[in-house]
Design an enzyme around this catalytic site. Sequence first.
Site, short mmCIF file in Angstrom:
data_model
loop_
_atom_site.label_atom_id
_atom_site.label_comp_id
_atom_site.label_asym_id
_atom_site.label_seq_id
_atom_site.Cartn_x
_atom_site.Cartn_y
_atom_site.Cartn_z
N CYS A 52 0.82 -1.21 0.00
CA CYS A 52 0.00 0.00 0.00
C CYS A 52 0.85 1.26 0.00
O CYS A 52 0.45 2.29 -0.53
CB CYS A 52 -0.92 0.01 1.22
SG CYS A 52 -2.17 -1.28 1.21
N ASN A 53 2.03 1.17 0.61
CA ASN A 53 2.85 2.36 0.80
C ASN A 53 4.02 2.50 -0.15
O ASN A 53 4.67 3.53 -0.19
CB ASN A 53 3.39 2.38 2.24
CG ASN A 53 2.30 2.69 3.24
OD1 ASN A 53 1.39 3.43 2.95
ND2 ASN A 53 2.39 2.09 4.41
N GLN A 118 3.43 -6.24 8.78
CA GLN A 118 3.14 -6.88 7.50
C GLN A 118 4.33 -6.89 6.55
O GLN A 118 4.46 -7.78 5.71
CB GLN A 118 1.97 -6.16 6.79
CG GLN A 118 0.59 -6.68 7.17
CD GLN A 118 0.16 -6.17 8.52
OE1 GLN A 118 0.33 -4.99 8.84
NE2 GLN A 118 -0.39 -7.03 9.35
N LEU A 192 -10.35 -9.80 4.02
CA LEU A 192 -9.59 -10.43 5.10
C LEU A 192 -8.24 -10.93 4.60
O LEU A 192 -7.84 -12.07 4.85
CB LEU A 192 -10.39 -11.56 5.73
CG LEU A 192 -11.70 -11.11 6.40
CD1 LEU A 192 -12.51 -12.31 6.87
CD2 LEU A 192 -11.42 -10.16 7.57
N ILE A 195 -3.89 -7.44 6.14
CA ILE A 195 -4.28 -6.27 6.92
C ILE A 195 -5.65 -6.47 7.53
O ILE A 195 -5.87 -6.21 8.72
CB ILE A 195 -4.25 -4.99 6.05
CG1 ILE A 195 -2.81 -4.64 5.68
CG2 ILE A 195 -4.91 -3.82 6.78
CD1 ILE A 195 -2.68 -3.43 4.78
#
Length: 420
Positions: A52-53, A118, A192, A195
């Site tokens: 995501c980052n 994660q 699910l 994260i």
Amino acid sequence: MKEGFKVLSLSYKKAPVEIREILSIDDTLAKVFLAEFNQIAEANDLLILSTCNRTEIYYSADRDLSLEIISFLGTKKGLNNPSQYLQYFDSILHADAAAEYLFRVSMGLEAQVVGDLQIINQIKRAYQLSADAHLAGPFLHRLMHTIFFANKRVVQETAFRDGAASVSYATAELVKTLAQGFIDAKVLVMGLGEIGEDLAKNLAETSFTVNLTNRTDEKLEEVAANCGLPTISFEGIKEHLSDFDIVISSIPVKDFIDIQDLKTIPDNGLKYFIDLSIPRSISPAIEAITGVNLYNIDEIQDKTSQAVQKRINAIPEVEAIVKESMSEFNDWSREMEVSPTIHKLKNALEEIRQEELKKHLKNVSPEIEAFADKFSKSITNKIMKLPVLQLKAACQRGEAETLIDVLNDLFNLEKDPVKE
């Protein structure tokens, strides 16, 4: 350190969520990238990390391949002018710096929420894809296993992994704060994956109602059983959005929830939506509805808590472990540089030994031949010991190249066997 190891990085530090979602790489595209990129430019030790980052491509090559990588990525994603995104990337072209950066990313030192749990699993997944594509050479294999061992040390020796300081933890803290504004908050967790599952665990002990939903029933039932939370069918889920006060989505489907899906929400109703996905699964347009508030992943800030503060305090310890691990890896990398010379020297001495045995052991008994073979091997091994030790010592001093040249000249190690 192996020359040529580099990284092209796009992260939350420089690129907003709108850009990161355009350039994100899922597993399918990662496999295509690994399979086809070498048709454009030659690279090995290729590792593709997309979360995501961040979207980052690690590789070994003789030259900077940033333009080729962005062009290739743009072609595969159907972008008209991929070079316009170059401004959002950072390139690390020095091998030591690139390797250290991968260490820091893997440990969670570069994460948006410090110590994100994660990231190490995402690193392992990226490494597996690279290994499956046969693009992880000895350098990358050794680097990754050194990183995994360093991570184990961080877990065992520091407080950096204590608690749950991750995106899911920060989201859980936000949800708990928002839920205080309702008499009996009703929360829905959609998706699910790593994260979403971690978020469900962090919300399992709360006093308000938390429901789970997921596209696959098997995963839904597994997580619900582990967390002791109720479920709702994913089929027709959009029709039930108005039943919840807080909706968190980690479904990587762009605009899965749009303004059209929220027509049944009363104008005076207070609703919170939290989007943890890249691409964004909740359209920003929904904030046009009165009372609806949307948080995206860039707005999930590091919550001040005892767990997070312990992680911040532990950063110097983690950086010390990274420094030690980098030093050990550099020692190995330098020794790898002299390994071919050691191998050639062993072969040269073995060739001399065999020639002398043939010359002096004609018509001798098997017992004498066996003794001579054992005795001569012992001598050559002792002869090898000092050059090997000196080569390794020269590695530590950064002087290996000079000694390699001397050994090459003394033993003619660079001879062309075809000409003999």
